[in-house]
Write an enzyme that holds these catalytic residues in place. Sequence first.
Site, PDB file in Angstrom:
ATOM      1  N   THR A  84       0.840  -1.199   0.000  1.00  0.00           N
ATOM      2  CA  THR A  84       0.000   0.000   0.000  1.00  0.00           C
ATOM      3  C   THR A  84       0.874   1.248   0.000  1.00  0.00           C
ATOM      4  O   THR A  84       2.008   1.224   0.472  1.00  0.00           O
ATOM      5  CB  THR A  84      -0.922   0.078   1.236  1.00  0.00           C
ATOM      6  OG1 THR A  84      -0.130   0.369   2.406  1.00  0.00           O
ATOM      7  CG2 THR A  84      -1.684  -1.213   1.463  1.00  0.00           C
ATOM      8  N   ARG A  91       2.963   8.709  -6.049  1.00  0.00           N
ATOM      9  CA  ARG A  91       3.783   9.295  -7.107  1.00  0.00           C
ATOM     10  C   ARG A  91       5.110   9.839  -6.585  1.00  0.00           C
ATOM     11  O   ARG A  91       5.626  10.829  -7.084  1.00  0.00           O
ATOM     12  CB  ARG A  91       3.013  10.413  -7.838  1.00  0.00           C
ATOM     13  CG  ARG A  91       1.694   9.968  -8.450  1.00  0.00           C
ATOM     14  CD  ARG A  91       1.922   8.950  -9.583  1.00  0.00           C
ATOM     15  NE  ARG A  91       0.682   8.573 -10.218  1.00  0.00           N
ATOM     16  CZ  ARG A  91      -0.005   7.473  -9.942  1.00  0.00           C
ATOM     17  NH1 ARG A  91       0.430   6.643  -9.009  1.00  0.00           N
ATOM     18  NH2 ARG A  91      -1.123   7.194 -10.577  1.00  0.00           N
ATOM     19  N   ARG A  92       5.638   9.194  -5.562  1.00  0.00           N
ATOM     20  CA  ARG A  92       6.952   9.582  -5.048  1.00  0.00           C
ATOM     21  C   ARG A  92       7.975   8.445  -5.187  1.00  0.00           C
ATOM     22  O   ARG A  92       9.055   8.525  -4.612  1.00  0.00           O
ATOM     23  CB  ARG A  92       6.853  10.003  -3.581  1.00  0.00           C
ATOM     24  CG  ARG A  92       5.862  11.134  -3.323  1.00  0.00           C
ATOM     25  CD  ARG A  92       6.004  11.669  -1.915  1.00  0.00           C
ATOM     26  NE  ARG A  92       4.902  12.539  -1.544  1.00  0.00           N
ATOM     27  CZ  ARG A  92       4.833  13.227  -0.406  1.00  0.00           C
ATOM     28  NH1 ARG A  92       5.819  13.134   0.481  1.00  0.00           N
ATOM     29  NH2 ARG A  92       3.796  13.988  -0.134  1.00  0.00           N
ATOM     30  N   GLY A  93       7.597   7.383  -5.898  1.00  0.00           N
ATOM     31  CA  GLY A  93       8.518   6.283  -6.117  1.00  0.00           C
ATOM     32  C   GLY A  93       8.692   5.366  -4.924  1.00  0.00           C
ATOM     33  O   GLY A  93       9.645   4.580  -4.880  1.00  0.00           O
ATOM     34  N   LEU A  95       6.776   2.742  -3.824  1.00  0.00           N
ATOM     35  CA  LEU A  95       6.617   1.331  -4.162  1.00  0.00           C
ATOM     36  C   LEU A  95       7.825   0.846  -4.957  1.00  0.00           C
ATOM     37  O   LEU A  95       8.318  -0.265  -4.725  1.00  0.00           O
ATOM     38  CB  LEU A  95       5.335   1.110  -4.963  1.00  0.00           C
ATOM     39  CG  LEU A  95       5.133  -0.297  -5.539  1.00  0.00           C
ATOM     40  CD1 LEU A  95       5.232  -1.363  -4.463  1.00  0.00           C
ATOM     41  CD2 LEU A  95       3.806  -0.398  -6.283  1.00  0.00           C
ATOM     42  N   SER A  96       8.320   1.643  -5.869  1.00  0.00           N
ATOM     43  CA  SER A  96       9.473   1.238  -6.674  1.00  0.00           C
ATOM     44  C   SER A  96      10.681   0.962  -5.791  1.00  0.00           C
ATOM     45  O   SER A  96      11.421  -0.013  -6.014  1.00  0.00           O
ATOM     46  CB  SER A  96       9.801   2.315  -7.702  1.00  0.00           C
ATOM     47  OG  SER A  96       8.750   2.452  -8.644  1.00  0.00           O
ATOM     48  N   TYR A 124       1.799  -3.821 -11.761  1.00  0.00           N
ATOM     49  CA  TYR A 124       2.963  -4.683 -11.561  1.00  0.00           C
ATOM     50  C   TYR A 124       3.696  -5.077 -12.830  1.00  0.00           C
ATOM     51  O   TYR A 124       4.808  -5.586 -12.776  1.00  0.00           O
ATOM     52  CB  TYR A 124       2.538  -5.921 -10.767  1.00  0.00           C
ATOM     53  CG  TYR A 124       2.123  -5.548  -9.368  1.00  0.00           C
ATOM     54  CD1 TYR A 124       3.077  -5.261  -8.398  1.00  0.00           C
ATOM     55  CD2 TYR A 124       0.782  -5.433  -9.019  1.00  0.00           C
ATOM     56  CE1 TYR A 124       2.709  -4.878  -7.126  1.00  0.00           C
ATOM     57  CE2 TYR A 124       0.404  -5.049  -7.745  1.00  0.00           C
ATOM     58  CZ  TYR A 124       1.364  -4.771  -6.802  1.00  0.00           C
ATOM     59  OH  TYR A 124       1.002  -4.382  -5.535  1.00  0.00           O
ATOM     60  N   PHE A 416      -3.455 -14.137  -1.377  1.00  0.00           N
ATOM     61  CA  PHE A 416      -2.463 -13.939  -0.299  1.00  0.00           C
ATOM     62  C   PHE A 416      -1.941 -12.506  -0.337  1.00  0.00           C
ATOM     63  O   PHE A 416      -2.208 -11.764  -1.271  1.00  0.00           O
ATOM     64  CB  PHE A 416      -1.309 -14.945  -0.430  1.00  0.00           C
ATOM     65  CG  PHE A 416      -0.616 -14.955  -1.761  1.00  0.00           C
ATOM     66  CD1 PHE A 416       0.461 -14.123  -2.010  1.00  0.00           C
ATOM     67  CD2 PHE A 416      -1.044 -15.814  -2.774  1.00  0.00           C
ATOM     68  CE1 PHE A 416       1.105 -14.130  -3.230  1.00  0.00           C
ATOM     69  CE2 PHE A 416      -0.393 -15.847  -4.002  1.00  0.00           C
ATOM     70  CZ  PHE A 416       0.681 -14.991  -4.232  1.00  0.00           C
TER      71      PHE A 416
END
Length: 416
Positions: A84, A91-93, A95-96, A124, A416
């Site tokens: 999450t 938009r701040r990277g 998750l990347s 993804y 999962f």
Amino acid sequence: MSLDVRTVTASDYPDWLRAVQNGFLTAGRPGEDDVADRLVSIDLSRLQGVFDAGRCVATFRSFAQELTVVGGATVAADAITGVTVAPTHRRRGLLSRMMASDLAAAKERGEPVASLIAAEYPIYGRYGFGPAAWNAVWEVSVHRAGLDPRRSGQPAGGGRIEMVDGADIRKIGPEVHGALAARQPGVVTRDERWWRLRTGATPLSEHDKWTEPFYVVHRAADGEIDGLMTYSADDEWGDAMQPQNTASVRDMIALNPAAERALWHYLCSVDWITTVRSGHRAPDDLLPLLLPDPRAARMITNVDWLWLRMLDVPRALEARTYGTEASLVLDVRDEAGLAGGRFLLDASTSGARCVPTTRSADLALGVAELATLYLGDESVRRLVDLGRAEELRTGAATTADAVFRTGRRPWCPDVF
């Protein structure tokens, strides 16, 4: 104040879990018992969080998983969940950054693939994941199914249906599921906590309300249990006092077509049930064709489900078997630099050898497209026609389809 991206500690975990609940729109402060129960089974070293002024604003978790591949072998998978990012910090990277850290650690651990269930399709693919198994849900109109009401609940061949309780399922279930995992590509492991959660032995989180389901098993003529089903039912009645109840399947495992037929016919024979919802099934599930009138089963969901990401192409491809004997040179492209390269695959029905090579490639494709092919669900020809793979040698796509495709589609019954 700068954002702090780090591994989550036990003291961070309640705030991390709150952020997960906010992200999945199940807002609420997790209770102490819920937190303590989860902490027992979670590897904190594989939890990441982003903290802004001490408050968790993004979450990421992975855990060890075994994935069944074509031929019945399993590979170690880096299973990803709990992803999450707060609406205030998109938009701040973030998750990347967390994804890159996790995938690098998984590759270092030697896990050939990563896996996840994608809540949203567009996210993804940019990290090299591709949909490898789809899921379907059917809705059956019992009155239209054409089953003989005098016999539809009686299994043929000397088998029988038995009603059991949750404690029985906790004993029976792991063995039946293990037998399924030994043959069905796409199946992932279920630990003890999975069975406890889904039989009421371990309380769900505070925002989830537990309702006790019905449990049945199919026992073959020789006395062996070769199928189980868990289902719930609502309580709906028409204005003329006619039952209009829907049975919703929560879990169903059948180890052979006879058990599968018996379990579905049983559920369609339960008094007051007018509609059956199948729960998660493979898109080529037998259910409609097990009914005298297949049109009574209407597919209401057909959606991408299990996504995979290659981390070690040779090890992943050598783990499965193939539809025919052939050699292919695959030029696998991976922008993240984790699994790309040119590989010679010598495939056969009993296994494979896959090694780096400098030979001219037969096919060029992205790492996400290779993941889509991995369990046998997708067609190379379709990928070529879509511009997602390139046929570099005439006839290579036809050969690759004969190599990779399977007679039945892969299926992951779990989220999962």
